[in-house]
Design an enzyme around this catalytic site. Structure first.
Site, PDB file in Angstrom:
ATOM      1  N   CYS A 382     -17.406 -49.464   3.843  1.00 13.18           N
ATOM      2  CA  CYS A 382     -17.886 -50.029   2.578  1.00 13.18           C
ATOM      3  C   CYS A 382     -17.754 -51.559   2.552  1.00 13.18           C
ATOM      4  CB  CYS A 382     -17.207 -49.349   1.395  1.00 13.18           C
ATOM      5  SG  CYS A 382     -18.226 -49.485  -0.093  1.00 13.18           S
ATOM      6  N   HIS A 508     -18.389 -43.771   2.520  1.00 10.28           N
ATOM      7  CA  HIS A 508     -16.981 -43.463   2.812  1.00 10.28           C
ATOM      8  C   HIS A 508     -16.879 -42.102   3.491  1.00 10.28           C
ATOM      9  CE1 HIS A 508     -15.198 -46.516  -0.024  1.00 10.28           C
ATOM     10  NE2 HIS A 508     -16.433 -46.468  -0.487  1.00 10.28           N
ATOM     11  N   GLU A 510     -14.395 -40.877   4.895  1.00 11.78           N
ATOM     12  CA  GLU A 510     -13.047 -40.274   4.739  1.00 11.78           C
ATOM     13  C   GLU A 510     -13.002 -39.173   3.674  1.00 11.78           C
ATOM     14  OE1 GLU A 510     -13.817 -43.390   4.105  1.00 11.78           O
ATOM     15  OE2 GLU A 510     -13.102 -44.012   2.131  1.00 11.78           O
TER      16      GLU A 510
HETATM   17  N1  GLN Z   1     -17.035 -54.434  -3.447  1.00 14.07           N
HETATM   18  C1  GLN Z   1     -18.081 -53.841  -2.708  1.00 14.07           C
HETATM   19  C2  GLN Z   1     -19.202 -53.321  -3.593  1.00 14.07           C
HETATM   20  O1  GLN Z   1     -19.000 -53.115  -4.764  1.00 14.07           O
HETATM   21  C3  GLN Z   1     -17.558 -52.746  -1.811  1.00 14.07           C
HETATM   22  C4  GLN Z   1     -17.017 -51.592  -2.575  1.00 14.07           C
HETATM   23  C5  GLN Z   1     -16.148 -50.697  -1.735  1.00 14.07           C
HETATM   24  O2  GLN Z   1     -15.606 -51.132  -0.712  1.00 14.07           O
HETATM   25  N2  GLN Z   1     -15.959 -49.444  -2.175  1.00 14.07           N
HETATM   26  O3  GLN Z   1     -20.291 -53.099  -3.141  1.00 14.07           O
END
Ligand code: GLN
Length: 541
Positions: A382, A508, A510
């Site tokens: 992410c 994600h 995970e």
């Molecule tokens: N801050 C970033 C976004 O909002 C990544 C978010 C995250 O890592 N879950 O896109």
């Protein structure tokens, strides 16, 4: 007829209720029963999405886009289920529903009260899960500790459920800490006795007590707990410290807990079958290799902030017979002292997790650069994915000061930018791009080698994404986007073909990793760390 098991906690929070709840589910599954689990959270937030992971731990994301308590992650991992946002019930949700009904006029003429209106809403929500999931047993864990003011309506609701569902269909499990005094090494049961008393004052007599103790409690202590708890001795169990939490269902079952529960709820006696679970636990306990991973993050002081990531790395480790040691490194340390980056040399891989806001991002970018330039296996998740794009833009494409508009809104090269549908959204709760979305995987890539499918569904939680204006520049310079959303407008996976393993995803992985079924990107990363360490020319998936 569905049966209900309620799990409460005493003495302290973080006493392991979530693991005990998941373990009870596992013991029942091992006997062929179908289960689901509900987490009740007495805080007033509508969901966990607006809470700081540094204080509350990670926000767990369900397939349907719920931003939930991290205990749902334990239920999913232990029970191999995909739960829904309805499986997490909070005070915020309950009160919101009751107030909306009041405004609509559903209670016209009446005074709206905690009992019965709020308690009815709580019971209704637990029963909705029971109905929709078609199971034999619904486990409900009540968050917090018995005695908390905000937990009272929930305890009252579960008390009433015994009256309504019947004794033979309901079971109360109380989990409480038994501390061992440093000096005398005595196991002290008084705090547990008090918490049982408090529970009884509310009208709940536990059927089972689980003593959480660093060691197995001795028979004397067990007898005392039974006597003061007013339960038979064979209804007291001990959850003691084990090497891996995945052993907890096994040690509780050995003490007779699975059989006791089945007996009490009228399920036929049967021998538990743990099959794959035991194989997985054995693999965790008897590794042949080890790999050391540097997790460079912002919330590095609290392991619970990254709990699903830790577990996904462990699941991947077990699949390659490797013990995974994770060191949590504060990204800001690299910013303060750039020489610190050299410390990364002693690791087999660099992992950059999710995150929000500018703090620590330059340090993470430095770690990514180190991994890219030194051919060290890298996995970014992410924010880790977005920061890898920024690093590549700056250093390979020569886009000086490239950044995300989340970090610098005035960057001359906003290579990561707010998603169009996010513009104008001002409300923070549940407004990110959330939950499972389809991703198309490009054939003949590392991603394809790992996922072995051209179509996957993965969970998301973000507001920003790769800015398509720069796509051509990235691709011309050798960055491969090997996963995109269905209309190819959203970049989901990146990889560098000339690197040993340089892989990152906007989603994600995970959240879908399970014991014995590691998530492909985590598996790929840990396997690459190991294979590189073993001197193999390339990772062997
Ligand atoms: N801050 C970033 C976004 O909002 C990544 C978010 C995250 O890592 N879950 O896109």
């Amino acid at each position: 007829m569905v049966k209900y098991i309620f799990v409460t906690g005493g003495v302290l929070s973080s006493v392991g209720k979530g693991i005990v709840t998941s373990s009870i589910g596992k013991m029942l599954q091992a006997r062929g029963l179908k289960v689901t689990a509900v987490k009740v959270d007495p805080y007033v937030n509508v969901d966990a999405g607006t809470m700081n992971p540094y204080m509350h731990g990670e926000v767990y994301v369900t397939d349907d886009g719920g931003e939930t308590d991290l205990d749902l992650g334990w239920y999913e991992r232990f029970l191999d289920l995909n739960l829904k946002k309805d499986n997490n019930i909070t005070t915020g949700l309950v009160y919101r529903a009751v107030i909306e009904k009041e405004r609509k006029g559903d209670f016209l003429g009446r005074c709206v009260q905690i009992v019965p209106h709020v308690t009815n809403e709580i019971k209704h929500r637990i029963r909705v899960v029971a109905k929709s999931s078609n199971v034999d047993v619904v486990l409900t864990e009540v968050g917090g500790t018995v005695g908390d003011i905000e937990g009272l309506p929930f305890l009252e609701a579960i008390r009433q459920m015994r009256l309504e569902e019947g004794f033979e269909n309901t079971l109360y499990v109380h989990v409480a800490l038994v501390p061992i005094l440093d000096v005398t090494k005595e196991m002290k049961t008084k705090p547990l006795q008090h918490s049982v008393n408090e529970l009884r004052r509310i009208g709940i007599q536990p059927d089972i007590i689980v003593a959480r103790c660093s060691e197995m409690i001795d028979s004397e202590v067990l007898r005392k707990i039974a006597l003061f708890g007013t339960i038979p001795e064979n209804a007291v169990f001990c959850s003691y410290n084990v090497e891996t939490i995945y052993q907890v269902p096994l040690i509780l079952d050995e003490q007779g807990m699975g059989e006791f529960i089945c007996n009490r709820l009228g399920f036929p006696k049967s021998k538990p079958e743990y099959g794959q679970w035991k194989i997985f636990v054995d693999a965790l306990l008897n590794p042949k290799y080890d790999v050391k991973i540097a997790l460079v993050g912002k919330y590095a002081g609290l392991a619970d902030s990254y709990v699903s990531m830790n577990e996904a790395l462990r699941h991947a480790g077990a699949a390659c017979k490797a013990k995974v040691c994770i060191d949590y490194i504060k990204a800001e340390a690299f910013e303060k002292n750039p020489k610190e980056i050299e410390k990364l040399r002693k690791y087999d891989g660099v992992f950059v997790p999710y995150g929000f806001g500018p703090r620590g991002t330059e340090g993470k970018i430095m770690a990514i650069r180190f991994a890219r330039e030194n051919n060290v296996p890298f996995l970014g998740i992410c924010y880790g994915f977005q920061l890898a794009v920024i690093e590549f833009a700056r250093d390979v494409c020569g886009l000086k000061d490239a950044n995300s508009t989340e970090i610098n809104p005035d960057s001359p090269h906003p290579v990561i930018d707010l998603m169009p549908e996010q513009r104008g959204i001002e409300i923070k709760g549940a407004t990110m791009r959330l939950g499972a979305h389809k991703i198309v995987v490009k054939p003949c890539t590392m991603a394809y080698a790992l996922y072995k499918s051209e179509e996957i569904y993965e969970r998301h939680r973000h507001r920003f994404e790769v800015n398509l204006d720069y796509l051509e520049t990235f691709e011309k310079n050798g960055l491969v986007f090997s996963g995109k959303n269905a209309d190819a407008r959203r970049m989901e996976i990146l990889e560098l073909p000339n690197h040993y393993f340089f892989f990152a995803s906007q989603f994600h992985g995970e959240f879908k990793s399970r014991p014995g079924k590691p998530d492909p990107e985590y598996y790929g990363f840990v396997k690459a760390c190991l294979d590189k360490k073993l001197g193999k020319a390339e990772p062997e998936f």
